[in-house]
Enzyme design. Structure first.
Site, PDB file in Angstrom:
ATOM      1  N   SER A 176       0.760  -1.092  -0.109  1.00 49.49           N
ATOM      2  CA  SER A 176       0.034  -0.053   0.085  1.00 49.49           C
ATOM      3  C   SER A 176       1.015   1.336  -0.027  1.00 49.49           C
ATOM      4  O   SER A 176       2.180   1.400   0.273  1.00 49.49           O
ATOM      5  CB  SER A 176      -0.770   0.062   1.212  1.00 49.49           C
ATOM      6  OG  SER A 176      -1.690   0.956   1.368  1.00 49.49           O
ATOM      7  N   CYS A 177       0.325   2.237  -0.209  1.00 49.43           N
ATOM      8  CA  CYS A 177       0.955   3.680  -0.428  1.00 49.43           C
ATOM      9  C   CYS A 177       0.051   4.737  -0.401  1.00 49.43           C
ATOM     10  O   CYS A 177      -1.136   4.719   0.384  1.00 49.43           O
ATOM     11  CB  CYS A 177       1.933   3.966  -1.558  1.00 49.43           C
ATOM     12  SG  CYS A 177       1.197   3.697  -2.987  1.00 49.43           S
ATOM     13  N   GLY A 178       0.478   5.598  -0.874  1.00 47.82           N
ATOM     14  CA  GLY A 178      -0.680   6.902  -1.156  1.00 47.82           C
ATOM     15  C   GLY A 178      -1.629   6.721  -1.876  1.00 47.82           C
ATOM     16  O   GLY A 178      -2.780   7.031  -1.842  1.00 47.82           O
TER      17      GLY A 178
END
Length: 337
Positions: free
Chosen positions: A293-295
């Site tokens: 996951s990230c932004g």
């Protein structure tokens, strides 16, 4: 493997009994049946296995030298994108100014799901087929994706996208355009002529490579998989605001921080031992399935690429990422450390 034993068994039997093999025919029939059944069973299991479906027949990463030698037999895709904090949304002019010969441009903010407010989420299979076909790419082509800064943004995201839609021959150029230029390989500039359209047919949608809000919410209780967050550590800690206005600050509960720019150095993904050390120091349990996951699902793909290229470990990617999880409207728990 069974069929290979039959000739050996015949030779052994001839030496032992020094006679004809006519009374051995029933046993030979049984052995042949077992061998045939085993081959067909193995092929059937292999055909329907998740590993086979998600496995690429091309290396995940290729060097500039390899691309130079094979330039005429592959399709090259500039997949550059800049994170919002860089305030450099205009990547197409840079593609016009300088690109690898024959490259086309894949814009993740255009080839995406237009029916959601979330940034550059996956398009539908039909949308993907149409867009990629218009770029002159067929499902049988070996596609090489690269970025203009050599940090795998968003070449890794496009690598993952092609894999989701079943494209077998997809690779990322190590070091991107800077590594290509460092080798003094040729470039093109100026407006690119429209590519000759192709018919693209995706073979399979690999849902096992994608996770959604419901999956990650359920995992808060089940802890079935590890969520690995690729954002800069201060954003994961909640000490730095998100680049998208209105989002909460912090992290998905139980997630581990492995920043995407800390699994690479000088345009190269960490080798196996250094990557393992990084994951270990971040508390990642590699015995569990991994969801990155990230932004907004872009730099998460860099960690997915690193795990696949160096450890042979396939991962899922949370497409909505923190742009979805951190939206107050979704009422999801967000931790600050």
């Amino acid at each position: 493997p069974y069929s290979a034993l039959i000739p050996c068994f015949k030779q052994w039997y001839q030496r032992r009994v020094r006679g004809s093999l006519h009374h051995l025919q029933p046993l030979m029939f049984v052995c042949s049946f077992v061998a045939t059944f085993s081959r067909s069973s193995i092929k059937s299991l292999y055909k329907h296995s998740t590993f086979k479906r998600t496995m690429s027949s091309a290396p995940p990463i290729v060097t500039p030298a390899w691309l130079f030698e094979n330039l005429k037999s592959v399709k090259v895709v500039d997949s550059s994108w800049y994170v919002p904090m860089e305030k450099r949304s205009q990547v197409k002019p840079e593609f016009i100014r300088c690109r690898i010969p024959g490259a086309v441009f894949f814009h993740i903010d255009e080839i995406c799901d237009r029916n959601t407010h979330l940034p550059h989420n996956l398009p539908t299979p039909a949308e993907f087929e149409k867009a990629v076909g218009e770029l002159g790419i067929k499902e049988t082509d070996h596609v090489i994706t690269y970025d203009q800064e050599g940090k795998y943004v968003a070449s890794a995201r496009v690598w993952w996208t092609f894999r989701v839609f079943g494209h077998k021959n997809i690779s990322v150029l190590e070091g991107g355009l800077p590594a290509w230029l460092a080798n003094s390989f040729p470039i093109e500039s100026g407006e690119r002529a429209p590519p000759i359209p192709a018919k693209y047919i995706h073979s399979h949608f690999h849902k096992e490579l994608v996770r959604n809000l419901e999956d990650v919410t359920k995992n808060l209780e089940t802890q079935e998989f590890e969520v690995v967050d690729a954002r800069p550590r201060d954003r994961w800690l909640g000490k730095q605001p998100e680049p998208r206005p209105g989002l909460l600050q912090g992290q998905i509960p139980h997630s581990k921080s492995v920043p995407a720019f800390e699994v690479q150095r000088d345009g190269k993904i960490f080798e196996k031992e250094e990557l393992l050390e990084k994951l270990k120091s971040s508390g990642v349990n590699l015995d569990k399935p991994i969801v990155t996951s990230c932004g907004s699902g872009v730099t998460a793909a860099i960690v997915s690429l690193a795990l696949y290229a160096r450890l042979g470990k396939d991962t899922s990617l949370y497409d909505g990422s923190f742009a979805e999880w951190g939206d107050p409207k979704n009422n999801k728990p967000v931790l600050q450390v």
